[in-house]
Write an enzyme that holds these catalytic residues in place. Structure first.
Site, mmCIF file in Angstrom:
data_model
loop_
_atom_site.group_PDB
_atom_site.id
_atom_site.type_symbol
_atom_site.label_atom_id
_atom_site.label_comp_id
_atom_site.label_asym_id
_atom_site.label_seq_id
_atom_site.Cartn_x
_atom_site.Cartn_y
_atom_site.Cartn_z
ATOM 1 N N GLU A 20 0.833 -1.202 0.000
ATOM 2 C CA GLU A 20 0.000 0.000 0.000
ATOM 3 C C GLU A 20 0.873 1.260 0.000
ATOM 4 O O GLU A 20 1.786 1.385 0.796
ATOM 5 C CB GLU A 20 -0.940 0.004 1.212
ATOM 6 C CG GLU A 20 -1.897 -1.168 1.250
ATOM 7 C CD GLU A 20 -2.899 -1.158 0.091
ATOM 8 O OE1 GLU A 20 -2.964 -0.153 -0.645
ATOM 9 O OE2 GLU A 20 -3.620 -2.166 -0.079
ATOM 10 N N ARG A 53 -18.053 0.007 5.039
ATOM 11 C CA ARG A 53 -19.075 -0.712 4.279
ATOM 12 C C ARG A 53 -19.705 -1.825 5.126
ATOM 13 O O ARG A 53 -20.851 -2.196 4.938
ATOM 14 C CB ARG A 53 -18.436 -1.292 3.015
ATOM 15 C CG ARG A 53 -19.391 -1.739 1.954
ATOM 16 C CD ARG A 53 -18.694 -1.963 0.619
ATOM 17 N NE ARG A 53 -18.454 -0.718 -0.096
ATOM 18 C CZ ARG A 53 -19.381 -0.077 -0.823
ATOM 19 N NH1 ARG A 53 -20.597 -0.565 -0.929
ATOM 20 N NH2 ARG A 53 -19.093 1.046 -1.446
ATOM 21 N N CYS A 89 -8.117 -1.127 8.299
ATOM 22 C CA CYS A 89 -6.744 -1.221 7.788
ATOM 23 C C CYS A 89 -6.207 0.152 7.418
ATOM 24 O O CYS A 89 -5.112 0.554 7.817
ATOM 25 C CB CYS A 89 -6.693 -2.123 6.544
ATOM 26 S SG CYS A 89 -6.908 -3.877 6.916
ATOM 27 N N HIS A 125 -1.232 -5.362 2.409
ATOM 28 C CA HIS A 125 -2.431 -6.193 2.418
ATOM 29 C C HIS A 125 -2.065 -7.582 1.891
ATOM 30 O O HIS A 125 -1.306 -7.705 0.938
ATOM 31 C CB HIS A 125 -3.517 -5.585 1.528
ATOM 32 C CG HIS A 125 -4.526 -4.765 2.276
ATOM 33 N ND1 HIS A 125 -4.767 -3.435 2.026
ATOM 34 C CD2 HIS A 125 -5.386 -5.111 3.280
ATOM 35 C CE1 HIS A 125 -5.715 -2.989 2.830
ATOM 36 N NE2 HIS A 125 -6.106 -3.982 3.607
#
Lengths: 223, 223, 223, 223
Positions: free
Chosen positions: A90, A100, A153, A175
């Site tokens: 990342e 979500r 995260c 990730h």
């Protein structure tokens, strides 16, 4: 002159964090990787592993406490990205929380900031292109990524980067895909073996400790 | 009291930009949409369309000049995202340029900033969730996105957001899929008809002009 | 000498079938295409459209009755393939029914045959490569496919091929993507406009009527 | 009474084939799996491994010779399916050769048959649903598939099924994903570790030897 992380003659520390399971999964590959590497020595550094809660309210302060307690020379946070095919390096942590799904405490914040008044984003301070080349040479599937999402995260990645901003300590986020036993219940979804993930994370740490300046090769995404 | 965009009694302006073709394509859907909507009236505003060059050196200053010349009430920039399936409402512009391919002038910058010393990212000031709901109700495929890449689209989006920062003028970016005639040469890749894209962009503009405060519904991405 | 489909001086018939909605959808693009093209003239042939039920027990006999009633020169069956990006020219109908979901009457047969004692598969008798080239030239996204699944679409395709086997009448099957209004509720999924689908199906029919021998270009799939 | 495969008091044989590398790859996971399992004992059967050439002209006759020589109780052929995420249990072999790329001898046949006058397709005689359940329980990503393509893998699968048709000997085909070292050069593509593939193939063989009648659970594909 000693840098803080070597005081008392101890080996400098690499802080490696993963997460507990969430979203109904029985395990989280990021936590499994941490369990394997905890206590291991990489390039003269001792890995200190820790498992973070998947909790907007608790995860950032836990990361803060870990950094304060261990005074690490390097911090690498790991998280699960179910459905991705390789290690995702990342590059960007954004100052946005938009959930979500609920976290493990049932919280589901919408369009909040990670740090009030903080900059829109922080960039990783890991040499992601050098790491990408290194892992590829080792046969570990890997790709850089421009979005770590807007869930816990990304929150932890941003909070870590905010804390380390201005210090010489490098920090970043990777990730990782599902483990085979998780992918088996999501027919057709990609996965990686724990061994391959551990090998990749170990090599990423070694590379981050060794490479001062990232490789100047093109990357990013067209869109 | 009149706001700047209505001075001289003229209708306020919505500045709508697209891009010229790049990456070997014969056309760019974002430019085609602009050609259709240029001069149209939406909710009492006149759309002023402009086509930007796919050029790191020229595109941001061209956007700057357009904003200065037209004093718009709203700015919407469009770009092509080949392979995506619907309109992508971009939420984040990052201060990073990393060119996987060369722009139309042959430039391929690596890990540069858009604005030296600028914040890590800007967030769109469009009500993306309201727009998403509106387009979905119209039957136009749409999704919000947390990364606009690191090519000229992201650069223009960041430069625009940087210029508009602190002003009441809203600005944002929408990535659009390939047209059917482009997708036909990339077997199996998604596309949208020009008519559907135009309908979606028109509705997005109307929504951005009408909706003061974005819808408070969960969104974002887990990773 | 007249071939059967021109007896009584009438124009020969192209039988074009689609399906009713299923799987909770409010419409089925294959049926919508049939509604638009029903009655239209293509290359001197009259298109007779019919909508089939999504029913293992009723669909094949309905197709049989339609072929018997209209004595067509060409039969083209259409079905919905949600998630695909273009028109899918199906090449193979297999003698297998295995229903992952129930049909519209609640039936969900497992590992049954379409025709007891029938061959393992029939191949389309449409010139799929010529059609693929033609549609691509028109800008309609298209690809050939080696599997039409094991649901009602494959059953009807197999039953049709079984009936036409040995006759000079050509028959085939094309899967079509979701319409924009369907894809809008499946965020990020591909779709095509009804106009583009209709244009593609019309061109496929014209090509199947005009091209005797398929183009000899490589195709298929590696795996 | 002894069945042919146990004559001379020897353990019955499971014939396991893989392929040599092709399409520019340095290795082929199917061949690597065969190397590991060759000579191993599974449920009282001895695995005889063999590597087939990626050659339309040579592969089927080589398979024929292997079956003749070893008189196996079970035949399992493996092949590489780069880009898939788990073990693919192929259910259908079609009587079609259509080569999108050249084989290792430069041949690129178009729309040919595997066996002139053969049926359109053969179905696997492996209990694929039982194998799918078993592998899933073991944590090995797996899915059944209705198309093995139209390249050498499908040709060998069809030729094998044609030879075994009418005999009590079971035969089938499993496509396997890329190895991590292959996927690493195809950024973002899925892979599996050799260990996981070997475990899955071993379990599939054991299941095929033990399960007489396949599980009666729904499967297949909607389209």
């Amino acid at each position: 002159m000693t840098d803080a992380s070597t005081r008392n003659g101890a080996r400098p520390v690499v802080l490696l964090t993963g997460f507990e399971p969430f979203a109904g999964e029985a395990l989280n590959p990021s936590g499994e990787i941490v369990r394997v590497l905890d206590g291991e020595d990489v390039a003269g550094h001792r890995i200190v592993g820790a498992i973070l809660p998947v909790s907007f309210s608790a995860a950032p302060s836990r990361m803060d406490a870990l950094v304060a307690a261990h005074d690490p020379a390097l911090v690498l946070a790991l998280g699960q990205a179910g459905g991705r095919s390789g290690l995702s390096l990342e590059r960007v942590a954004i100052n946005l929380i938009d959930a979500r799904i609920a976290d493990n405490e049932g919280a589901r914040p919408i369009d909040a900031t990670v740090v009030t008044g903080g900059p829109g984003a922080y960039f990783t301070t890991l040499p992601v292109k050098a790491i990408e080349l290194r892992l590829r040479a080792l046969g570990v599937p890997v790709a850089a990524s421009l979005s770590a999402g807007s869930f816990v995260c990304n929150q932890v990645f941003y909070a870590l980067a905010h804390r380390l901003a201005g210090s010489p300590v490098r920090g970043g986020f990777i990730h990782v895909p599902w483990l085979p036993e998780q992918a088996a219940v999501h027919a057709g979804e990609p996965c990686m073996s724990l061994e391959a993930m551990v090998a990749g994370v170990r090599a990423a740490i070694a590379c981050a400790l060794a490479v001062e300046r990232d490789a100047a090769i093109p990357g990013g995404a067209i869109h």
